[in-house]
Enzyme design. Structure first.
Site, PDB file in Angstrom:
ATOM      1  N   ASP A   1       0.869  -1.233  -0.081  1.00  0.00           N
ATOM      2  CA  ASP A   1       0.062   0.078  -0.200  1.00  0.00           C
ATOM      3  C   ASP A   1       0.869   1.203  -0.082  1.00  0.00           C
ATOM      4  O   ASP A   1       1.963   1.387   0.703  1.00  0.00           O
ATOM      5  CB  ASP A   1      -0.830   0.044   1.368  1.00  0.00           C
ATOM      6  CG  ASP A   1      -2.019   1.012   1.163  1.00  0.00           C
ATOM      7  OD1 ASP A   1      -2.333   1.333  -0.022  1.00  0.00           O
ATOM      8  OD2 ASP A   1      -2.800   1.212   2.087  1.00  0.00           O
TER       9      ASP A   1
ATOM     10  N   ASN B   1     -10.402  -3.673  -6.420  1.00  0.00           N
ATOM     11  CA  ASN B   1      -9.540  -2.733  -7.068  1.00  0.00           C
ATOM     12  C   ASN B   1     -10.203  -2.326  -8.445  1.00  0.00           C
ATOM     13  O   ASN B   1      -9.881  -1.511  -9.271  1.00  0.00           O
ATOM     14  CB  ASN B   1      -8.105  -3.140  -7.233  1.00  0.00           C
ATOM     15  CG  ASN B   1      -7.424  -3.118  -5.752  1.00  0.00           C
ATOM     16  OD1 ASN B   1      -6.274  -3.497  -5.665  1.00  0.00           O
ATOM     17  ND2 ASN B   1      -7.646  -2.139  -5.240  1.00  0.00           N
TER      18      ASN B   1
END
Ligand code: FPP
Length: 248
Positions: A28, A76
């Site tokens: 991330d 996503n």
């Protein structure tokens, strides 16, 4: 407390006899890394892919048996099309270099997640890259692609239901051991450590089943800046934890 590049890191050493067998990584902070540098998000993902390669090599070198990297989640797809396309292109580019990246190396590539939503082109490239690594003997690298922990559990539940309907198993055969054997990670050692950089402290649908007794380590470093030293520190901190698995 953030376990981040402690001053005394150089004095501490990893105990090779107490390594986490399987490490999960949530890669991330690529977007924030890019924003800080006034670069497009795609540059952050590219830098993140370089870090991914570096960290996998390091983990293999120190003797970690398996690493699972969250490269693309079931959620996503909700990002802008341009970013999704960009991530898929990056992935494809990486897989196309499979010979160079994997041949003669120790890494055994696996992909976990629902591959049915990936393009034929990417699926072919995945198959080819997996084939190249088949004879290897080192670290297992699970790339989590269109992966979601809930999706993985639903998939295992469906297999159980089908097995029960077909009379292969009885209802009482559906237990933790059965479900564990139907997770994508069934052949891997248990996940001992999950790492999330960039300051967030949540699992975001990553390895939900496997996380039950994993240790969690986080830091505020954005993934593209994550170094071998940070991985070393994560493992050193992991080795100081007292893992009781519900016992006292
Ligand atoms: C999260 O950061 C990261 C992702 C959704 C993608 C992770 C993918 C990579 C590191 C590249 C993988 C590719 C290969 C070839 C291995 P974010 O974009 O959410 O960052 P932000 O929270 O700072 O915006």
């Amino acid at each position: 407390m953030l376990f981040n590049r402690k001053k005394n890191a150089h004095e501490e050493k990893i105990d090779p006899h107490n390594l986490p067998r399987h490490i999960g990584v949530i890669m991330d902070g690529n977007g924030r890394w890019a924003k800080k540098r006034h670069l497009p998000r795609s540059a952050g993902h590219r830098a993140g892919a370089d870090t991914f390669e570096k960290i996998v090599k390091y983990c293999d070198k120190i003797g970690i048996k398996a690493i699972t990297a969250y490269a693309f989640s079931t959620e996503n797809w909700n990002r802008p099309k341009e970013e999704v396309d960009n991530l898929m292109n990056l992935l494809y580019e990486y897989l196309l270099q499979a010979e160079e990246k994997f041949a003669g190396k120790n890494i055994i590539l696996r992909v976990i997640g629902d591959r049915s939503a990936l393009s034929d082109k990417i699926n072919k490239a995945i198959d080819h890259a997996i084939e190249i690594t088949n004879g290897n003997t080192g670290i297992v690298l699970n790339m989590a692609l269109n992966y979601g922990g809930r999706d993985e559990i639903v998939r295992a539940a469906r297999i159980a239901a089908a097995d029960a309907l077909n009379g292969k198993i009885g209802i009482s055969d559906i237990n933790e051991d059965y479900l564990d054997r139907h997770m994508y990670t069934a052949d891997n050692p248990p996940v001992d450590l999950i790492i999330r950089p960039s300051g967030e402290k949540r699992l975001s649908n990553f390895l939900l089943w496997q996380a039950a007794y994993a240790e969690f380590w986080y830091s505020d470093i954005n993934w593209p800046d994550f170094s071998e030293k940070d991985m070393e520190q994560a493992i050193i901190d992991y080795q100081k934890r007292s893992r009781r698995f519900g016992k006292i």
